[in-house]
Scaffold this active site. Structure first.
Site, PDB file in Angstrom:
ATOM      1  N   PHE A  38      -7.743  66.789 -38.682  1.00  0.00           N
ATOM      2  CA  PHE A  38      -7.858  68.241 -38.462  1.00  0.00           C
ATOM      3  C   PHE A  38      -9.166  68.605 -37.755  1.00  0.00           C
ATOM      4  CE2 PHE A  38      -5.400  67.693 -42.399  1.00  0.00           C
ATOM      5  CZ  PHE A  38      -4.302  68.485 -42.170  1.00  0.00           C
ATOM      6  N   TYR A  86      -9.115  74.832 -24.996  1.00  0.00           N
ATOM      7  CA  TYR A  86      -8.706  74.447 -26.352  1.00  0.00           C
ATOM      8  C   TYR A  86      -7.347  73.734 -26.304  1.00  0.00           C
ATOM      9  CZ  TYR A  86      -6.588  74.901 -30.938  1.00  0.00           C
ATOM     10  OH  TYR A  86      -5.910  74.633 -32.108  1.00  0.00           O
ATOM     11  N   ASN A 113       1.340  80.200 -35.598  1.00  0.00           N
ATOM     12  CA  ASN A 113       0.257  80.990 -36.210  1.00  0.00           C
ATOM     13  C   ASN A 113       0.161  80.736 -37.711  1.00  0.00           C
ATOM     14  OD1 ASN A 113       0.894  82.269 -33.587  1.00  0.00           O
ATOM     15  ND2 ASN A 113      -0.730  83.657 -34.203  1.00  0.00           N
ATOM     16  N   GLY A 162      -5.534  86.513 -21.910  1.00  0.00           N
ATOM     17  CA  GLY A 162      -4.978  85.210 -22.281  1.00  0.00           C
ATOM     18  C   GLY A 162      -3.820  85.267 -23.262  1.00  0.00           C
TER      19      GLY A 162
HETATM   20  N1  UDP Z   1      -4.071  90.702 -32.513  1.00  0.00           N
HETATM   21  C1  UDP Z   1      -4.336  92.066 -32.511  1.00  0.00           C
HETATM   22  N2  UDP Z   1      -5.499  92.483 -33.103  1.00  0.00           N
HETATM   23  C2  UDP Z   1      -6.401  91.625 -33.681  1.00  0.00           C
HETATM   24  C3  UDP Z   1      -6.108  90.241 -33.654  1.00  0.00           C
HETATM   25  C4  UDP Z   1      -4.939  89.812 -33.057  1.00  0.00           C
HETATM   26  O1  UDP Z   1      -3.558  92.873 -32.032  1.00  0.00           O
HETATM   27  O2  UDP Z   1      -7.436  92.084 -34.186  1.00  0.00           O
HETATM   28  C5  UDP Z   1      -2.816  90.234 -31.913  1.00  0.00           C
HETATM   29  C6  UDP Z   1      -3.000  89.226 -30.771  1.00  0.00           C
HETATM   30  O3  UDP Z   1      -3.071  89.896 -29.535  1.00  0.00           O
HETATM   31  C7  UDP Z   1      -1.745  88.369 -30.905  1.00  0.00           C
HETATM   32  C8  UDP Z   1      -1.435  88.396 -32.395  1.00  0.00           C
HETATM   33  O4  UDP Z   1      -2.123  89.529 -32.921  1.00  0.00           O
HETATM   34  O5  UDP Z   1      -0.679  88.962 -30.231  1.00  0.00           O
HETATM   35  C9  UDP Z   1      -1.899  87.148 -33.122  1.00  0.00           C
HETATM   36  O6  UDP Z   1      -3.247  86.908 -32.759  1.00  0.00           O
HETATM   37  P1  UDP Z   1      -4.147  85.825 -33.488  1.00  0.00           P
HETATM   38  O7  UDP Z   1      -5.516  85.916 -32.889  1.00  0.00           O
HETATM   39  O8  UDP Z   1      -4.029  85.987 -34.963  1.00  0.00           O
HETATM   40  O9  UDP Z   1      -3.460  84.443 -33.130  1.00  0.00           O
HETATM   41  P2  UDP Z   1      -3.090  83.777 -31.708  1.00  0.00           P
HETATM   42  O10 UDP Z   1      -1.649  84.133 -31.465  1.00  0.00           O
HETATM   43  O11 UDP Z   1      -4.025  84.307 -30.667  1.00  0.00           O
HETATM   44  O12 UDP Z   1      -3.262  82.321 -31.970  1.00  0.00           O
END
Ligand code: UDP
Length: 316
Positions: A71, A139, A168, A281
């Site tokens: 991990f 990443y 996620n 992104g």
């Molecule tokens: N997101 C959001 N507000 C936040 C954090 C995340 O709207 O404060 C949205 C983000 O754009 C994505 C989803 O929630 O669509 C999940 O984001 P996270 O960063 O948890 O995980 P990722 O998908 O980037 O790995």
């Protein structure tokens, strides 16, 4: 059976350590605590507070081990764009050193923490393991490089391996010594940000004009305990000389607004939230096809979005 868990002081690694110990495995941990916490390492494990970039430390930590769960990694997408060298060093080179050390020490089983970020902005949804890999940041690229390294190691030297591509990960695990939970600094993930939201500092919804039914991004959330169950099944199902790549998610998607609604239900109150611009992104939709995990591992996720949110909330 003794397992070396690299990154066993982090959110996902420490959860793995605790569950492995409960299942009767012996566990060594190597973690330099650069982003993890020594206090998160279960006291029943043998803990080496060292970096995977130190070959001698890896040799030491691998003593008596039959397998590795790997991990240890840097895992912030945004950071990887501005400081890519850290990602190539820790994730790619660190994994290279681990594979060398495993070979030196005759350890032939590996379960690797890979990621859906290897697929990038996928044209296919749900995403299968045969979908094209096209990472959009260092990443994801560094993790994909490790998947390639592992495949080559299996072909050349008979390594038995599984790369598990997480979507996620959310939720937390309650142990006798308290909760093992996400404690990122800075915190960028949706569920912790939702739970932390206040009227003074409301959570931001990154975009409400996405091509999805409610205009917010859709992701596939998996409870960290379900994720670790899959790791143990992957370990038990390794085939000599084979490298399996397997998606881990719930197989379904939730929009940001749906996660917000689930969190409001758990908290029993409304959560302050404001719509802002899209985050750079972010793809619109990322959902896993988990049929391979079901077929090869005989696994399926058991825990709902509701329980991911309520465990995260209780762990606060
Ligand atoms: N997101 C959001 N507000 C936040 C954090 C995340 O709207 O404060 C949205 C983000 O754009 C994505 C989803 O929630 O669509 C999940 O984001 P996270 O960063 O948890 O995980 P990722 O998908 O980037 O790995």
């Amino acid at each position: 059976m003794k397992i070396l868990v690299t990154g066993g002081a982090g959110y996902i690694g420490s959860t793995a350590v605790s569950i492995l110990l409960d299942r009767g495995f012996d566990v060594n941990v190597i973690d330099d605590c650069s982003t993890g916490y020594a206090a998160s390492v279960d006291s029943r494990a043998t803990f080496f507070q060292k970096s995977i970039l130190e070959p001698a430390a890896l040799d030491y930590a691998l003593q008596g081990c039959d397998a590795v769960m790997h991990f240890a990694a840097k895992s912030l997408v945004g950071e990887s764009v501005v400081k890519p060298e850290i990602y190539w060093e820790t994730n790619a080179y660190g994994s290279r050193l681990l594979l060398n050390a495993m070979r030196r020490n005759g350890v032939e089983k590996l379960v690797f923490s890979s990621t859906a970020a290897t697929y990038g902005d996928s044209k296919e949804n749900p995403i299968t393991e045969n979908s094209a890999t096209s990472p959009t940041n260092p990443y994801g690229a560094s993790k994909l490089a490790v998947d390639y390294m592992i495949s080559a190691q299996s072909t050349a030297y008979g390594l038995s391996a599984a790369s598990l591509r997480y979507f996620n990960v959310a939720g937390a695990l309650k142990t006798e010594n308290g909760w093992l939970a996400e404690k990122h600094n800075p915190e960028t993930h949706l569920i912790p940000n939702l739970l932390r939201s206040t009227p003074e500092s409301p959570m931001k919804i990154f975009g409400t004009d996405w091509p999805t039914p409610d205009g917010t991004c859709i992701r596939d959330y998996i409870h960290v305990v379900d994720l670790i169950e899959a790791h143990i099944k992957a370990l038990e199902n390794l085939t000599p000389g084979r490298h399996e790549i397997i998606n881990l998610g719930s197989g379904g998607g939730y929009s940001v607004k749906e996660v917000l609604a689930a969190a409001e239900k758990v908290l029993g109150r409304s959560i302050p939230a404001i719509a802002t611009d899209r985050r750079a992104g972010d793809p619109a939709v990322l959902v896993a096809d988990i049929s391979k995990a079901r077929a090869v591992l005989g696994w399926q996720p058991e825990r709902s979005l509701q329980s991911m949110v309520s465990d995260a909330w209780e762990s606060f």
